[in-house]
Every structure is written in structure tokens, then in C-alpha cells.
Scaffold this motif. Sequence first.
Motif, PDB file in Angstrom:
ATOM      1  N   ARG A  88      22.891 -18.917  -7.994  1.00  0.00           N
ATOM      2  CA  ARG A  88      22.241 -18.388  -6.901  1.00  0.00           C
ATOM      3  C   ARG A  88      22.136 -19.409  -5.758  1.00  0.00           C
ATOM      4  N   ARG A  89      22.600 -18.918  -4.517  1.00  0.00           N
ATOM      5  CA  ARG A  89      23.030 -19.619  -3.205  1.00  0.00           C
ATOM      6  C   ARG A  89      23.783 -20.725  -3.528  1.00  0.00           C
ATOM      7  N   GLY A  90      24.712 -20.649  -4.355  1.00  0.00           N
ATOM      8  CA  GLY A  90      25.794 -21.392  -4.464  1.00  0.00           C
ATOM      9  C   GLY A  90      25.553 -22.742  -5.445  1.00  0.00           C
ATOM     10  N   ILE A  91      24.351 -22.661  -5.899  1.00  0.00           N
ATOM     11  CA  ILE A  91      24.017 -23.709  -6.905  1.00  0.00           C
ATOM     12  C   ILE A  91      23.399 -22.861  -8.309  1.00  0.00           C
ATOM     13  N   PRO A  92      23.505 -23.892  -9.511  1.00  0.00           N
ATOM     14  CA  PRO A  92      22.877 -23.374 -10.559  1.00  0.00           C
ATOM     15  C   PRO A  92      21.622 -22.720 -10.547  1.00  0.00           C
ATOM     16  N   ASN A  93      21.181 -21.438 -10.998  1.00  0.00           N
ATOM     17  CA  ASN A  93      19.964 -21.099 -10.759  1.00  0.00           C
ATOM     18  C   ASN A  93      19.149 -21.662 -12.163  1.00  0.00           C
ATOM     19  N   VAL A  94      17.901 -21.091 -12.364  1.00  0.00           N
ATOM     20  CA  VAL A  94      17.107 -21.590 -13.348  1.00  0.00           C
ATOM     21  C   VAL A  94      17.895 -21.558 -14.686  1.00  0.00           C
ATOM     22  N   TYR A  98      19.707 -24.758 -17.040  1.00  0.00           N
ATOM     23  CA  TYR A  98      19.175 -24.858 -18.627  1.00  0.00           C
ATOM     24  C   TYR A  98      20.557 -24.789 -19.378  1.00  0.00           C
ATOM     25  N   ARG A  99      21.558 -23.717 -18.989  1.00  0.00           N
ATOM     26  CA  ARG A  99      22.703 -23.838 -19.798  1.00  0.00           C
ATOM     27  C   ARG A  99      23.530 -25.099 -19.534  1.00  0.00           C
ATOM     28  N   ASN A 100      23.743 -25.516 -18.651  1.00  0.00           N
ATOM     29  CA  ASN A 100      24.559 -26.539 -18.190  1.00  0.00           C
ATOM     30  C   ASN A 100      23.924 -27.824 -18.822  1.00  0.00           C
ATOM     31  N   ARG A 101      22.482 -28.033 -18.959  1.00  0.00           N
ATOM     32  CA  ARG A 101      21.914 -29.140 -19.577  1.00  0.00           C
ATOM     33  C   ARG A 101      22.207 -28.943 -21.275  1.00  0.00           C
ATOM     34  N   ALA A 102      22.341 -27.721 -21.778  1.00  0.00           N
ATOM     35  CA  ALA A 102      22.344 -27.534 -23.116  1.00  0.00           C
ATOM     36  C   ALA A 102      24.049 -27.850 -23.480  1.00  0.00           C
ATOM     37  N   LEU A 103      24.785 -27.503 -22.477  1.00  0.00           N
ATOM     38  CA  LEU A 103      26.186 -27.802 -22.734  1.00  0.00           C
ATOM     39  C   LEU A 103      26.466 -29.317 -22.840  1.00  0.00           C
ATOM     40  N   THR A 105      24.663 -31.352 -24.244  1.00  0.00           N
ATOM     41  CA  THR A 105      23.860 -32.180 -25.242  1.00  0.00           C
ATOM     42  C   THR A 105      25.272 -31.637 -26.601  1.00  0.00           C
ATOM     43  N   GLY A 106      26.455 -30.792 -26.195  1.00  0.00           N
ATOM     44  CA  GLY A 106      27.249 -30.672 -27.150  1.00  0.00           C
ATOM     45  C   GLY A 106      27.343 -29.207 -27.960  1.00  0.00           C
ATOM     46  N   VAL A 107      26.053 -28.525 -27.720  1.00  0.00           N
ATOM     47  CA  VAL A 107      25.978 -27.122 -28.449  1.00  0.00           C
ATOM     48  C   VAL A 107      27.108 -26.162 -27.967  1.00  0.00           C
ATOM     49  N   SER A 108      27.268 -25.073 -28.531  1.00  0.00           N
ATOM     50  CA  SER A 108      28.268 -24.168 -28.431  1.00  0.00           C
ATOM     51  C   SER A 108      28.015 -23.459 -27.059  1.00  0.00           C
ATOM     52  N   PRO A 109      28.775 -22.839 -26.341  1.00  0.00           N
ATOM     53  CA  PRO A 109      28.663 -21.917 -25.141  1.00  0.00           C
ATOM     54  C   PRO A 109      27.676 -20.753 -25.326  1.00  0.00           C
ATOM     55  N   VAL A 110      27.749 -20.362 -26.669  1.00  0.00           N
ATOM     56  CA  VAL A 110      26.644 -19.143 -26.997  1.00  0.00           C
ATOM     57  C   VAL A 110      25.362 -19.625 -27.065  1.00  0.00           C
ATOM     58  N   ALA A 111      25.041 -20.735 -27.637  1.00  0.00           N
ATOM     59  CA  ALA A 111      23.977 -21.551 -27.810  1.00  0.00           C
ATOM     60  C   ALA A 111      23.185 -21.866 -26.315  1.00  0.00           C
ATOM     61  N   ALA A 112      24.184 -22.423 -25.608  1.00  0.00           N
ATOM     62  CA  ALA A 112      23.821 -22.810 -24.248  1.00  0.00           C
ATOM     63  C   ALA A 112      23.417 -21.578 -23.368  1.00  0.00           C
ATOM     64  N   GLU A 113      24.149 -20.651 -23.598  1.00  0.00           N
ATOM     65  CA  GLU A 113      23.838 -19.275 -22.727  1.00  0.00           C
ATOM     66  C   GLU A 113      22.435 -18.865 -23.087  1.00  0.00           C
ATOM     67  N   HIS A 114      22.013 -18.999 -24.356  1.00  0.00           N
ATOM     68  CA  HIS A 114      20.812 -18.474 -24.951  1.00  0.00           C
ATOM     69  C   HIS A 114      19.820 -19.363 -24.485  1.00  0.00           C
ATOM     70  N   ALA A 115      20.071 -20.694 -24.321  1.00  0.00           N
ATOM     71  CA  ALA A 115      19.021 -21.500 -23.724  1.00  0.00           C
ATOM     72  C   ALA A 115      18.921 -21.406 -22.291  1.00  0.00           C
ATOM     73  N   GLY A 116      19.864 -20.929 -21.680  1.00  0.00           N
ATOM     74  CA  GLY A 116      19.667 -20.544 -20.212  1.00  0.00           C
ATOM     75  C   GLY A 116      19.075 -19.501 -19.705  1.00  0.00           C
ATOM     76  N   VAL A 117      19.306 -18.236 -20.491  1.00  0.00           N
ATOM     77  CA  VAL A 117      18.566 -17.265 -20.192  1.00  0.00           C
ATOM     78  C   VAL A 117      17.129 -17.380 -20.731  1.00  0.00           C
ATOM     79  N   SER A 118      16.753 -17.934 -22.040  1.00  0.00           N
ATOM     80  CA  SER A 118      15.595 -18.044 -22.141  1.00  0.00           C
ATOM     81  C   SER A 118      14.986 -18.854 -21.129  1.00  0.00           C
ATOM     82  N   ALA A 119      15.251 -19.836 -20.605  1.00  0.00           N
ATOM     83  CA  ALA A 119      14.486 -20.664 -19.603  1.00  0.00           C
ATOM     84  C   ALA A 119      14.020 -19.677 -18.264  1.00  0.00           C
ATOM     85  N   GLY A 120      15.285 -18.743 -17.900  1.00  0.00           N
ATOM     86  CA  GLY A 120      14.972 -18.066 -16.914  1.00  0.00           C
ATOM     87  C   GLY A 120      13.854 -16.854 -17.124  1.00  0.00           C
TER      88      GLY A 120
END
Length: 343
Positions: A88-94, A98-103, A105-120
Motif C-alpha cells: 500500500r502506497r508503495g511499501i508493505p501494508n500491515v 507481517y508476511r515478510n517478517r514471517a518469511l 523466520t523461515g516458514v513456508s510462503p503459505v504460512a507466511a501469507e496466513h500470518a500476514g492476512v491474520s495481522a491485517g
Amino acid sequence: MVEDALQRFFDEAKLRAVSVNATYLGLWEALERATAGGKRSRPRLVMLAYRQLGGTDFCSAAALAASYELLHSALIIHDDVVDRDFVRRGIPNVSGHYRNRALRTGVSPVAAEHAGVSAGLLAGDLALSGAYRLLSSMEVPVALRQRLNDILDDAIFSSVGGEVLDIEFSRTAVMPSIEDITKTAHQKTSVYSFEAPLQAGAVLAAAPEPVVTALTSFGRYAGIAYQLADDVRGVFGKESLTGKTNWGDLREGKRTALLSYAATRPEWSRIAPLIGSQDMTARDAHCVQSVLVSCGAKDYAANLATENAHLAVMHLASGGVPEALHRSLKRMLFSAISDVDSH
């Protein structure tokens, strides 16, 4: 004053959060970042109406205006979740943060995306509850607070209804009519972005009911104009300016005036299979954009936005809206759609 009200709100919320745990504080900090840097269009409308209709309690007005900024933050954070956008606005949104932070830590892309949308989802919920909290903090008579609460509640109720229509339209093979498109724009955008802020500012200023009605009517068509223009930006705008990739709406198959018109043209068969494809490439997106220009869809949507803007301004001529407020709203509206206005 609105910025001060928002800062106080976040300072108090972060103090409460840190007493719970550091992780919760991090979520509030992410929400604060997401709320910073916006145009503050809705607070500006609240303050403009309040000031030019004779209001004098600017502390209460600032709290009211800030509540609409938090509402806006809640809705765009949730909208990004719905659209599966992580920028959003050219930078990572909420969600992206959280997705990038999860990635990392070494988790899978699917798990990282879940972490991201949950935080959103959670951050959007906090912003939504914060809008009510700010409104309840206003030191105004009970009856007035109740009416302002009803205006905010109606805005949320309408926006969610419009979002549901938007999602359902994207799931159906039949392209909705332009009437359905503008109805969705009214419910999803007009009410919370224009009608409610203007109503709230006017009601707080104790404006006559004909003025409140005229501003509501202006807001209806202004919001439709803005949403139509925003849909054009969503496909043709620069990501650095819109804050979103111009693939998102096409990838999600979002039903807009652009697509509603294009579906009636012979060229539609060339791009129909690409609309709504999760495998859309840059080349696919460019193909769709080119066809939307060549078949006249872009000009059609831009013209429709301009027509609704003129309808909005016509309603300001009734109800005794002060001339200064009339001029300010007209200028703001046409400035907001000027980049897609074909005239």
C-alpha cells in the motif's frame, strides 16, 4: 488538531498494549504506520463542514474527524486482505509487513501469507473499534452523540454491504450493469467517504436539516464520481501514486465501469479469459489495459465520473449551503478526479 487527536489515541493505545505484551504493541505500531501519511480526506470534510457551518468546539470536531480517519484505515486494511494485496502506497501494508517478517523466520510462503492476512484482519478490527472509541470520548450531549454514532454505524453498515456486492460480482461470469456498478460505489465509497463525514460535521455544528440533506445528496454523487475515477486509477495509475499495484483489480476480476463497458464491445473476447486470472503476467495486464483504451472503456469511465461530479455539485445549490462551503467542496471534488477527468 486532527493529527493531535490521532497521536493521543495511538499513544494511549500503545500504553495499554504494552501492558499486555510486546507482540501486541507491535501490532498497534503497525496500525499507526498504516494510518500515517494519508490524505486525510474524510477528516478534512468533517472539519470543513463544521467550520463553515459555524461550529466552535474544535476539540470535539477533531475527535470526530479522527474517528473517520480510523474508519478509513480499518476499511482499506481489510480491503487489502480481501484483494490479497500486500503493498500500500508503495511499501508493505500491515499484512505485507507481517508476511515478510514471517518469511524471515523461515516458514513456508503459505504460512507466511496466513500470518500476514491474520495481522491485517486484527489491525483493521482495532482501527474500527478505535473509531467508536474516539467518538464516545466527545464531550457532547447524549442525544447528539447518539446521532453521530448512528451516522458512523450507517457508514460501516453500508460499506460492508458494498464490499460484499463487490466480492460477489467478481465471482460471477455475468458482468454487472453500470447501474449495479454505481450502486456498489455508493454503498462502498460514497457513504463513508463523503456522506457521513459531511453529515457528521454539519450535525455537530447544529446546521439546519435542509443543509444536512443537501450535503448528503452531494456526498452520494461525489462518492460515486470518486470511486469511478479510483477504478480507472486502479488499472492505469502509477503504483507510487495510488499505493496499489495496477494488477490487483484485474487479477481479482473486480467489476468496474471499465469492464462493464468493455464487456459490451467486440474486443471483450480478447481479454475476458485474462480477467480474474491469478496467473496474470505483466504482459497480460498490459494487453488488458491496451484493449480498455482502444475499445473506449477508459474514456467512458472517466466521462461517467465527471458526470456524477457535476450531479453532486448541482445538489449544493439547494438547502441553503453557504457559498463558501459550496465553492470549497466543488474545488475539492474536481481536484480529486482531475487526473482521470477527460474534459
